[in-house]
Design a protein around this motif. Structure first.
Motif, PDB file in Angstrom:
ATOM      1  N   ILE A   5       0.916  -1.077  -0.138  1.00 40.82           N
ATOM      2  CA  ILE A   5      -0.180   0.152  -0.081  1.00 40.82           C
ATOM      3  C   ILE A   5       0.772   1.150   0.011  1.00 40.82           C
ATOM      4  O   ILE A   5       1.688   1.202   0.937  1.00 40.82           O
ATOM      5  CB  ILE A   5      -1.006   0.196   1.346  1.00 40.82           C
ATOM      6  N   SER A   6       0.751   2.130  -0.950  1.00 34.52           N
ATOM      7  CA  SER A   6       1.453   3.239  -1.024  1.00 34.52           C
ATOM      8  C   SER A   6       0.595   4.487  -1.078  1.00 34.52           C
ATOM      9  O   SER A   6      -0.146   4.771  -1.720  1.00 34.52           O
ATOM     10  CB  SER A   6       2.504   3.258  -2.313  1.00 34.52           C
ATOM     11  N   ARG A   7       0.771   5.471   0.122  1.00 31.55           N
ATOM     12  CA  ARG A   7      -0.041   6.603  -0.004  1.00 31.55           C
ATOM     13  C   ARG A   7       1.009   7.928  -0.082  1.00 31.55           C
ATOM     14  O   ARG A   7       1.711   8.031   0.655  1.00 31.55           O
ATOM     15  CB  ARG A   7      -0.841   6.752   1.061  1.00 31.55           C
ATOM     16  N   ARG A   8       1.064   8.395  -1.037  1.00 34.29           N
ATOM     17  CA  ARG A   8       1.900   9.473  -1.405  1.00 34.29           C
ATOM     18  C   ARG A   8       1.219  10.635  -2.135  1.00 34.29           C
ATOM     19  O   ARG A   8       0.165  10.713  -2.574  1.00 34.29           O
ATOM     20  CB  ARG A   8       3.130   9.286  -2.115  1.00 34.29           C
ATOM     21  N   PRO A  15       1.790  10.440   4.492  1.00 34.58           N
ATOM     22  CA  PRO A  15       2.306   9.783   3.286  1.00 34.58           C
ATOM     23  C   PRO A  15       3.213   8.510   3.992  1.00 34.58           C
ATOM     24  O   PRO A  15       3.799   8.474   5.000  1.00 34.58           O
ATOM     25  CB  PRO A  15       3.241  10.559   2.726  1.00 34.58           C
ATOM     26  N   PHE A  16       2.944   7.198   3.478  1.00 32.91           N
ATOM     27  CA  PHE A  16       3.655   6.016   3.811  1.00 32.91           C
ATOM     28  C   PHE A  16       3.937   5.063   2.850  1.00 32.91           C
ATOM     29  O   PHE A  16       2.986   5.163   1.794  1.00 32.91           O
ATOM     30  CB  PHE A  16       2.947   5.558   5.154  1.00 32.91           C
ATOM     31  N   THR A  17       4.668   4.090   2.927  1.00 38.02           N
ATOM     32  CA  THR A  17       4.510   2.979   2.167  1.00 38.02           C
ATOM     33  C   THR A  17       4.480   1.584   3.048  1.00 38.02           C
ATOM     34  O   THR A  17       5.408   1.606   3.775  1.00 38.02           O
ATOM     35  CB  THR A  17       5.779   2.994   1.163  1.00 38.02           C
ATOM     36  N   LEU A  18       3.495   0.616   2.737  1.00 40.80           N
ATOM     37  CA  LEU A  18       3.365  -0.371   3.687  1.00 40.80           C
ATOM     38  C   LEU A  18       3.700  -1.694   2.865  1.00 40.80           C
ATOM     39  O   LEU A  18       3.043  -1.824   1.856  1.00 40.80           O
ATOM     40  CB  LEU A  18       2.210  -0.521   4.391  1.00 40.80           C
ATOM     41  N   VAL A  19       4.391  -2.531   3.101  1.00 43.30           N
ATOM     42  CA  VAL A  19       4.746  -3.921   2.304  1.00 43.30           C
ATOM     43  C   VAL A  19       4.689  -4.930   3.412  1.00 43.30           C
ATOM     44  O   VAL A  19       5.268  -5.134   4.544  1.00 43.30           O
ATOM     45  CB  VAL A  19       6.181  -3.771   1.737  1.00 43.30           C
ATOM     46  N   LYS A  20       3.624  -5.943   3.233  1.00 43.23           N
ATOM     47  CA  LYS A  20       3.278  -7.106   3.969  1.00 43.23           C
ATOM     48  C   LYS A  20       4.462  -8.041   3.782  1.00 43.23           C
ATOM     49  O   LYS A  20       4.914  -8.199   2.526  1.00 43.23           O
ATOM     50  CB  LYS A  20       2.152  -7.678   4.034  1.00 43.23           C
ATOM     51  N   ALA A 361       5.165   6.860  14.377  1.00 43.48           N
ATOM     52  CA  ALA A 361       4.815   7.761  13.165  1.00 43.48           C
ATOM     53  C   ALA A 361       4.204   6.738  12.243  1.00 43.48           C
ATOM     54  O   ALA A 361       3.263   7.056  11.417  1.00 43.48           O
ATOM     55  CB  ALA A 361       6.075   8.577  12.330  1.00 43.48           C
ATOM     56  N   ALA A 362       4.686   5.577  12.258  1.00 40.56           N
ATOM     57  CA  ALA A 362       4.058   4.383  11.183  1.00 40.56           C
ATOM     58  C   ALA A 362       2.864   3.994  11.694  1.00 40.56           C
ATOM     59  O   ALA A 362       1.919   3.746  11.067  1.00 40.56           O
ATOM     60  CB  ALA A 362       5.143   3.156  11.285  1.00 40.56           C
ATOM     61  N   LEU A 363       2.640   3.894  13.012  1.00 45.07           N
ATOM     62  CA  LEU A 363       1.146   3.619  13.524  1.00 45.07           C
ATOM     63  C   LEU A 363       0.306   4.879  13.224  1.00 45.07           C
ATOM     64  O   LEU A 363      -0.701   4.563  13.010  1.00 45.07           O
ATOM     65  CB  LEU A 363       1.563   3.631  15.298  1.00 45.07           C
ATOM     66  N   PHE A 364       0.775   6.002  13.553  1.00 47.22           N
ATOM     67  CA  PHE A 364      -0.323   6.968  13.235  1.00 47.22           C
ATOM     68  C   PHE A 364      -0.650   7.159  11.567  1.00 47.22           C
ATOM     69  O   PHE A 364      -1.906   7.306  11.354  1.00 47.22           O
ATOM     70  CB  PHE A 364       0.204   8.258  13.566  1.00 47.22           C
ATOM     71  N   ALA A 365       0.489   6.716  10.815  1.00 38.30           N
ATOM     72  CA  ALA A 365       0.005   6.890   9.336  1.00 38.30           C
ATOM     73  C   ALA A 365      -0.959   5.646   8.925  1.00 38.30           C
ATOM     74  O   ALA A 365      -2.060   5.601   8.252  1.00 38.30           O
ATOM     75  CB  ALA A 365       1.435   6.657   8.595  1.00 38.30           C
ATOM     76  N   ALA A 366      -0.625   4.391   9.596  1.00 37.86           N
ATOM     77  CA  ALA A 366      -1.557   3.283   9.265  1.00 37.86           C
ATOM     78  C   ALA A 366      -2.898   3.365   9.778  1.00 37.86           C
ATOM     79  O   ALA A 366      -3.879   3.202   9.289  1.00 37.86           O
ATOM     80  CB  ALA A 366      -0.661   2.032  10.069  1.00 37.86           C
ATOM     81  N   MET A 367      -2.929   4.204  11.199  1.00 34.16           N
ATOM     82  CA  MET A 367      -4.212   4.306  11.631  1.00 34.16           C
ATOM     83  C   MET A 367      -5.268   5.249  10.870  1.00 34.16           C
ATOM     84  O   MET A 367      -6.510   5.283  10.842  1.00 34.16           O
ATOM     85  CB  MET A 367      -4.391   4.696  13.116  1.00 34.16           C
ATOM     86  N   ASP A 368      -4.565   6.042  10.198  1.00 35.07           N
ATOM     87  CA  ASP A 368      -5.239   6.987   9.127  1.00 35.07           C
ATOM     88  C   ASP A 368      -5.829   6.485   8.008  1.00 35.07           C
ATOM     89  O   ASP A 368      -6.651   7.055   7.094  1.00 35.07           O
ATOM     90  CB  ASP A 368      -4.294   8.229   8.439  1.00 35.07           C
ATOM     91  N   ASP A 369      -5.425   5.200   7.623  1.00 33.30           N
ATOM     92  CA  ASP A 369      -5.883   4.503   6.420  1.00 33.30           C
ATOM     93  C   ASP A 369      -6.539   3.212   6.486  1.00 33.30           C
ATOM     94  O   ASP A 369      -5.943   2.222   7.101  1.00 33.30           O
ATOM     95  CB  ASP A 369      -4.436   4.379   5.596  1.00 33.30           C
ATOM     96  N   GLU A 371      -7.233   0.724   4.489  1.00 32.59           N
ATOM     97  CA  GLU A 371      -6.516  -0.444   3.965  1.00 32.59           C
ATOM     98  C   GLU A 371      -5.593  -0.921   4.790  1.00 32.59           C
ATOM     99  O   GLU A 371      -5.060  -1.933   5.017  1.00 32.59           O
ATOM    100  CB  GLU A 371      -6.009  -0.111   2.573  1.00 32.59           C
ATOM    101  N   ALA A 372      -4.811   0.052   5.243  1.00 38.21           N
ATOM    102  CA  ALA A 372      -3.562  -0.330   6.196  1.00 38.21           C
ATOM    103  C   ALA A 372      -3.951  -0.662   7.432  1.00 38.21           C
ATOM    104  O   ALA A 372      -3.229  -1.831   7.971  1.00 38.21           O
ATOM    105  CB  ALA A 372      -2.578   1.014   6.383  1.00 38.21           C
ATOM    106  N   ARG A 373      -5.151  -0.191   8.081  1.00 38.57           N
ATOM    107  CA  ARG A 373      -5.551  -0.808   9.350  1.00 38.57           C
ATOM    108  C   ARG A 373      -5.909  -2.137   9.213  1.00 38.57           C
ATOM    109  O   ARG A 373      -5.581  -3.111  10.006  1.00 38.57           O
ATOM    110  CB  ARG A 373      -6.731  -0.230   9.818  1.00 38.57           C
ATOM    111  N   ALA A 374      -6.502  -2.661   7.872  1.00 37.29           N
ATOM    112  CA  ALA A 374      -6.955  -3.737   7.777  1.00 37.29           C
ATOM    113  C   ALA A 374      -5.739  -4.771   7.637  1.00 37.29           C
ATOM    114  O   ALA A 374      -5.698  -6.026   8.077  1.00 37.29           O
ATOM    115  CB  ALA A 374      -7.964  -4.157   6.484  1.00 37.29           C
ATOM    116  N   ALA A 375      -4.830  -4.368   6.839  1.00 38.67           N
ATOM    117  CA  ALA A 375      -3.667  -5.027   6.762  1.00 38.67           C
ATOM    118  C   ALA A 375      -2.738  -5.530   7.842  1.00 38.67           C
ATOM    119  O   ALA A 375      -2.100  -6.498   7.844  1.00 38.67           O
ATOM    120  CB  ALA A 375      -2.626  -4.317   5.529  1.00 38.67           C
ATOM    121  N   LEU A 376      -3.085  -4.664   8.786  1.00 33.34           N
ATOM    122  CA  LEU A 376      -2.157  -5.048  10.106  1.00 33.34           C
ATOM    123  C   LEU A 376      -2.964  -5.501  11.158  1.00 33.34           C
ATOM    124  O   LEU A 376      -2.567  -5.621  12.321  1.00 33.34           O
ATOM    125  CB  LEU A 376      -1.426  -3.554  10.265  1.00 33.34           C
ATOM    126  N   CYS A 377      -4.352  -5.697  10.839  1.00 32.73           N
ATOM    127  CA  CYS A 377      -5.323  -5.970  12.048  1.00 32.73           C
ATOM    128  C   CYS A 377      -5.200  -5.027  12.989  1.00 32.73           C
ATOM    129  O   CYS A 377      -5.205  -5.536  14.206  1.00 32.73           O
ATOM    130  CB  CYS A 377      -4.942  -7.389  12.570  1.00 32.73           C
TER     131      CYS A 377
END
Ligand SMILES: Cc1ncc(COP(=O)(O)O)c(C=O)c1O
Length: 420
Positions: A5-8, A15-20, A361-369, A371-377
Motif C-alpha cells: 500500500i502506498s499513499r503519497r 504519506p507512507f509505504t507499507l509492504v507486508k 509515526a508508522a502507527l499514526f500513518a496506518a491508523m489514518d488509512d 486499507e493499512a489498518r486492515a492489513a495490520l489487523c
C-alpha cells in the motif's frame, strides 16, 4: 502475492509505504538456527552482566492514554530509553556489552583458561585489556556505546563516522575518550573503512550489523538489546497486540521480535518495522523476499536509521517473525517528536530524538488509512507498544526541531487538553 500500500502525493496528510512480509507466520516455529542467534541462555548471560554495571536500572515504560485516543487505539505504551546509562539511547545495551564479551574472549585466549565476566567488569586484567583496540562505524549512538564500553572496561577505541554525522554527535563520542575519524560517503562506506583499517592495524571491529563472515559480535550486540524488550514486556500487565519498531539494520527489531516470539509463541504481537523513506531497506527486502540494499546518500534526519543494508542476522529472525515494514518521511518523525514533547490530555511530556519515533509515526500513518489498518489487523482494541529508542542525543538538532530544549520539555506540566 505481496501486499503493498502506498499513499503519497498532494493531499496525503501522512504519506507512507507499507509492504507486508509474505513469509511472516505467527505459527512459524522458533528454529534452532534462530535460537543460536538469540536464545534464553545467551539472554540470561547478557542480563546478568548488564544489570551488574553501575547505574543499571530498567528504563520507564510510560502509558500514553491521550496519544492512544488520538491514534484511535486502546493503549500506547512507550519504553523511554532516553535515560539509559546516561548515554541517551538503548544502544548503551548493545555496543558496550559486545565490548565486554570481546575483551572476555581475548583475555581467555591470552591466559589459556576461562575468565569470569566479573573480572572484566572489575578491571582484574587491566594490563592485557589496555593493549586491545576496538573500533566501529557509527551514525552516533552505537559509537557512543562502544566508546563508553571501551572507557569503562579499559581498552583503546577508534570510531569511524560518515560525512553527515553532526559535529554534536562527534563530540559526544569523543567525550568518552575515543579517537573519532570522519570518512567520505555514507554509513555503509564507513563500515567498510572501519573493517579495512582494523584488518591492517590488528584492531577488533565491534559492529552492530552482521554480514557473511562477521556474525559473533553483532550477535552479542543484539543479545544486549533484548534486555530492553524483556523489561518492557515484564512491565506490561497485558501482552501488546502490536509492536512498531524503527529499523536501521534491524538488530533492535530482531531482538524485540525474538523476545516476543520466545515469550508468547504463536500468540506474539503483530510486529511492524518502520524505515525512513530515504533508507527503506526493510521495505525493499520484504518486497523482494530477500535482503536488498538501498543505494545513495540515505539522506534522512533519522540519523540512527540511515542504513542501506539489513543485518544478515536480523534477516534470519525477521524474515519469519516480522509481519510488515513501513516507510515514513522525516516530517512524520518531527511531528511525533513535537507531539511527545507537548502532549495531549494528561500524558507526560517525553524527550524523543529524531531516530526514536519512526515506529510511532508508522502507527499514526496506518491508523489514518482503512486499507493499512486492515492489513495490520489494527482496530480500536489494539494495545500498542513502541520503543522510544533515544532522547536528545543531538541536543542542538532536538531544540531546533522541537522548538524547546530537553530540560524545558521535561519541566512541562501535562496539559488537560482534549486530544485532536
Ligand atoms: C535511536 C535509534 N533507534 C533505532 C535504531 C535502529 O537499530 P538497528 O540499526 O539495530 O535497526 C538505532 C540505530 O542506530 C538508533 O540509534
Amino acid at each position: 502475492m505481496t501486499v503493498e500500500i502506498s499513499r503519497r502525493g498532494p493531499g496525503v496528510a501522512r504519506p507512507f509505504t507499507l509492504v507486508k512480509n509474505p513469509t511472516a507466520l505467527h505459527k512459524a516455529p522458533w528454529t534452532a538456527d534462530q535460537n543460536a542467534i538469540l536464545g534464553d541462555a545467551a539472554f540470561s548471560a547478557a542480563r546478568a552482566t548488564i544489570s551488574s554495571w553501575p547505574g543499571y536500572a530498567p528504563t520507564p515504560l510510560v502509558a500514553l492514554p491521550g496519544l492512544a485516543r488520538a491514534a484511535g487505539v486502546a493503549s500506547i505504551h512507550y519504553k523511554d530509553e532516553s535515560g539509559r546509562f546516561g548515554l541517551g539511547s538503548f544502544k548503551a545495551l548493545g555496543g558496550a556489552y559486545a565490548v565486554a564479551r570481546l575483551l572476555q574472549r581475548e583475555v581467555e585466549t591470552a591466559m589459556g583458561h576461562p575468565v569470569p565476566m566479573a573480572e572484566i567488569v572489575t578491571g582484574a586484567h587491566a594490563d592485557l585489556v589496555a593493549g586491545i583496540t576496538v573500533c566501529c562505524a557509527t551514525d552516533g549512538n552505537h559509537g557512543r556505546s562502544v566508546a563508553w564500553g571501551a572507557q569503562t572496561f579499559g581498552c583503546a577505541c577508534v570510531i569511524f563516522i560518515h560525512a553527515t554525522v553532526s559535529e554534536g554527535r562527534k563530540a559526544a563520542i569523543a567525550a568518552y575518550g575515543a579517537e573519532v575519524r570522519r570518512c567520505a560517503g555514507n554509513y555503509d562506506d564507513s563500515v567498510r573503512e572501519a573493517q579495512q583499517t582494523a584488518s591492517r592495524e590488528g584492531w577488533f571491529v565491534v559492529s552492530d550489523t552482521s554480514y557473511p563472515g562477521y556474525m559473533e559480535i553483532p550477535k552479542d550486540v543484539m543479545q544486549g538489546y533484548e534486555l530492553m524488550a524483556a523489561e518492557a514486556f515484564e512491565a506490561l500487565s497485558e501482552p501488546p497486540t502490536h509492536v512498531f519498531l524503527q529499523t536501521g539494520v534491524g538488530g533492535m527489531a530482531a531482538a524485540v521480535a525474538a523476545q516476543a516470539k520466545r515469550r508468547w509463541g504463536e500468540g506474539r504481537p503483530v510486529i511492524v518495522l518502520a524505515d525512513p523513506d530515504q533508507s527503506a531497506c526493510w521495505v525493499d527486502s520484504y518486497r523482494a523476499g530477500a535482503p536488498t540494499p538501498v543505494h545513495g546518500d540515505l539522506d534522512t534526519l533519522m540519523a540512527g536509521l540511515a542504513c542501506g543494508e539489513v543485518s544478515a542476522l536480523a534477516w534470519q529472525i525477521l524474515s519469519t517473525h516480522g509481519d510488515a515494514a513501513m516507510a515514513v518521511p522525516d516530517a512524520a518523525a518531527v511531528e511525533m517528536m513535537r507531539r511527545l514533547a507537548d502532549p495531549v490530555a494528561a500524558d507526560p511530556p517525553l524527550v524523543a530524538g529524531e531516530s526514536a519515533v519512526a515506529g510511532l509515526a508508522a502507527l499514526f500513518a496506518a491508523m489514518d488509512d482503512a486499507e493499512a489498518r486492515a492489513a495490520l489487523c489494527l482496530t480500536s482494541a489494539a494495545r500498542v507498544l513502541v520503543f522510544g529508542t533515544e532522547g536528545d542525543t543531538d541536543p542542538a538538532l532536538y531544540a531546533e526541531l522541537v522548538g524547546a530544549d530537553a530540560a524545558t520539555v521535561r519541566a512541562r506540566q501535562p496539559h488537560r487538553r482534549a486530544p485532536e
